[in-house]
Design an enzyme around this catalytic site. Structure first.
Site, mmCIF file in Angstrom:
data_model
loop_
_atom_site.group_PDB
_atom_site.id
_atom_site.type_symbol
_atom_site.label_atom_id
_atom_site.label_comp_id
_atom_site.label_asym_id
_atom_site.label_seq_id
_atom_site.Cartn_x
_atom_site.Cartn_y
_atom_site.Cartn_z
ATOM 1 N N LYS A 168 1.188 -1.828 0.028
ATOM 2 C CA LYS A 168 0.221 0.336 -0.131
ATOM 3 C C LYS A 168 0.787 1.222 -0.327
ATOM 4 C CE LYS A 168 1.118 1.660 3.709
ATOM 5 N NZ LYS A 168 2.229 1.792 4.335
ATOM 6 N N TYR B 160 -4.690 4.242 6.104
ATOM 7 C CA TYR B 160 -5.377 3.127 6.723
ATOM 8 C C TYR B 160 -6.262 3.566 7.531
ATOM 9 C CZ TYR B 160 -0.605 1.217 7.307
ATOM 10 O OH TYR B 160 0.783 0.477 6.756
HETATM 11 P P1 NAD Z 1 12.819 1.458 2.575
HETATM 12 O O1 NAD Z 1 13.074 3.216 2.053
HETATM 13 O O2 NAD Z 1 12.883 1.015 3.696
HETATM 14 O O3 NAD Z 1 12.714 0.642 1.381
HETATM 15 C C1 NAD Z 1 12.403 0.513 -0.146
HETATM 16 C C2 NAD Z 1 12.948 -0.247 -1.075
HETATM 17 O O4 NAD Z 1 12.295 -0.289 -2.878
HETATM 18 C C3 NAD Z 1 14.364 -0.406 -0.679
HETATM 19 O O5 NAD Z 1 14.773 -1.408 -1.060
HETATM 20 C C4 NAD Z 1 14.745 0.734 -1.791
HETATM 21 O O6 NAD Z 1 16.083 -0.006 -2.634
HETATM 22 C C5 NAD Z 1 13.836 -0.178 -3.064
HETATM 23 N N1 NAD Z 1 13.814 0.899 -4.555
HETATM 24 C C6 NAD Z 1 13.894 0.613 -5.830
HETATM 25 N N2 NAD Z 1 13.349 1.939 -6.340
HETATM 26 C C7 NAD Z 1 13.841 2.624 -5.553
HETATM 27 C C8 NAD Z 1 13.665 4.393 -5.891
HETATM 28 N N3 NAD Z 1 13.756 4.749 -6.970
HETATM 29 N N4 NAD Z 1 14.032 5.483 -4.882
HETATM 30 C C9 NAD Z 1 13.838 4.501 -3.589
HETATM 31 N N5 NAD Z 1 14.081 3.202 -3.410
HETATM 32 C C10 NAD Z 1 14.349 2.216 -4.368
HETATM 33 O O7 NAD Z 1 10.760 2.106 2.655
HETATM 34 P P2 NAD Z 1 9.887 0.675 2.967
HETATM 35 O O8 NAD Z 1 9.482 1.318 4.287
HETATM 36 O O9 NAD Z 1 10.291 -1.223 3.284
HETATM 37 O O10 NAD Z 1 8.537 1.217 2.315
HETATM 38 C C11 NAD Z 1 8.465 -0.110 1.157
HETATM 39 C C12 NAD Z 1 6.707 -0.177 0.757
HETATM 40 O O11 NAD Z 1 6.337 -1.001 1.497
HETATM 41 C C13 NAD Z 1 6.198 1.214 0.696
HETATM 42 O O12 NAD Z 1 4.860 0.929 -0.517
HETATM 43 C C14 NAD Z 1 5.588 1.901 1.647
HETATM 44 O O13 NAD Z 1 4.060 1.991 1.550
HETATM 45 C C15 NAD Z 1 5.337 -0.080 1.709
HETATM 46 N N6 NAD Z 1 5.251 -0.930 3.962
HETATM 47 C C16 NAD Z 1 3.768 -1.067 4.321
HETATM 48 C C17 NAD Z 1 4.017 -1.596 5.708
HETATM 49 C C18 NAD Z 1 2.475 -1.848 6.318
HETATM 50 O O14 NAD Z 1 2.214 -1.867 7.040
HETATM 51 N N7 NAD Z 1 1.753 -2.510 5.455
HETATM 52 C C19 NAD Z 1 4.871 -0.543 5.870
HETATM 53 C C20 NAD Z 1 5.856 -0.383 5.885
HETATM 54 C C21 NAD Z 1 5.782 0.217 4.652
#
Ligand code: NAD
Length: 369
Positions: A137, A221
């Protein structure tokens, strides 16, 4: 080739082709598994915090699927994950060669865990490779992109789910039950507050990658929870306004704090706020005959504290991510529809789009049906 090893080679080849033809799936550990009892292979795409902290560990607890591969922009992360999760190295892909997963029977599901604006591209590529897909999401940053994702999965005849883990949480299930059975009558008054303090330049405040600020990341959420509390019904109209920014230099592309109201067809109203300037995670819903309140960690993975007008609730904490992925695997194995499909993700983006328009124009905006 030595005669005996040639014989073995031919035998293995025959077993392999027969297995493929009969739908038997040969896993990395060479255990043939068949039909509904087999575990599906999941490849995580995007190995950031959510994958490392939640989804990878959850895939050690799942019973219907397991982590079989990764797709990453950083080869060194792939190596690390292979070591940590004992992955077969042939199941590590980059964004450039991920189309090759089409020929890899170890991978049944691709779970896209990148910044939101990249979800559409990766979901569509995974679907074209014939894999079922979960998108985190928010599903995308526009309704048009949601439509493209849904169409691509339909065309490829693969399933699409959104990472709406709370549908599997026992407290949220109780909220859905109360909404359906109306123990307290319909929930007519709802309030929500979800925020955390965010003070660094990163994709979460980059409009192109995130589609917006806290509304896209956290406010979603409350939008989703309010629709659950309305028994799956979406609001018909919204109003919204952005609060003055306390760090305008940081929040120069997106909102820092947004307040909004959603009006539902039965007269129910949800007043909500989301922010990157304060910490909060609460949600309260009231009917004529009672109420439910999530006092702490309303929408987080662990530590939910909730009560109703009947008293405190004490459900066991489950691993929401594991339950979500297992249910998706079960949907694939049994041909059932997922309760958290692309249409739900699209609905939420439609509502959020209306909220942003209301904040921009200062006028009530109808949510398209
Ligand atoms: P994060 O920044 O820690 O990780 C993002 C990942 O995407 C990294 O591995 C990065 O290398 C990659 N990526 C690829 N192309 C990229 C770009 N152009 N710019 C930046 N990163 C790039 O983020 P996260 O917290 O892991 O979030 C990732 C996804 O998960 C998002 O959609 C976020 O909304 C979702 N999320 C959901 C929940 C949940 O509870 N459902 C919790 C946290 C995050």
């Amino acid at each position: 080739m030595h005669n005996r090893s040639r014989r073995d080679f031919l035998r293995d080849l025959l077993i392999g082709s027969a297995a493929l033809a009969s739908g038997i799936h040969l896993r990395g550990d060479d255990k043939p598994e068949k039909g509904k009892d087999r575990k599906l292979g999941v490849a995580l795409l995007g190995l950031g915090k959510y994958s490392s902290g939640q989804l990878g560990p959850a895939l050690r607890e799942t019973t219907k699927c397991y982590l079989s591969g990764v797709i990453t922009g950083h080869p060194e992360k792939g190596e690390q994950w292979a070591a940590t999760y004992n992955l077969n190295k042939k199941n590590i892909y980059s964004y450039d060669n991920m189309e090759q997963i089409a020929h890899n029977p170890d991978i049944d599901i691709v779970y896209v865990v990148t910044p939101p604006a990249l979800h559409p591209e990766f979901v569509i590529r995974a679907a074209k490779a014939g894999k079922h897909v979960i998108s985190e999401k928010p599903m995308a940053t526009s309704v048009e992109d949601c439509d493209r994702m849904i169409a691509a999965c339909k065309k490829a005849k693969v399933k699409l789910a959104i990472g709406y883990r709370l549908h599997y949480d026992l407290y949220h299930k109780e909220m859905m039950r109360l909404a359906k059975e109306q123990d307290f009558g319909p929930f007519l008054k709802m309030t929500g507050d979800r925020g955390f303090i965010f003070g660094q330049r990163a994709w979460r405040i980059d409009k192109k990658l995130a589609g917006g600020g806290p509304m896209m990341d956290l406010g979603i959420y409350i939008v989703h929870g309010a629709c659950m509390a309305a028994n799956g019904v979406a609001p018909v109209s919204v109003t919204a306004h952005e609060e003055p920014k306390t760090k305008p230099e940081l929040f120069n592309e997106v909102e820092e704090t947004l307040r909004w109201t959603m009006d539902f067809p039965n007269g129910a109203k949800c007043d909500a706020v989301t922010s990157f300037a304060h910490s909060s995670d609460q949600f309260r819903i009231e009917g004529a005959k009672g109420w439910m309140e999530f006092k702490q960690h309303a929408f987080t993975y662990r530590g939910i504290v909730a009560e109703t007008s009947r008293g405190p609730l004490n459900f066991p904490a489950i691993n929401q991510q594991a339950a979500h992925m297992d249910d998706f695997a079960d949907c694939i194995l049994t041909g059932r529809e997922t309760p958290v499909g692309g249409e739900l993700g699209r609905r939420d983006i439609q509502i959020i789009t209306a909220i942003y328009e209301a904040a921009r124009t200062g006028k009530p905006v109808k949510v398209k049906a």
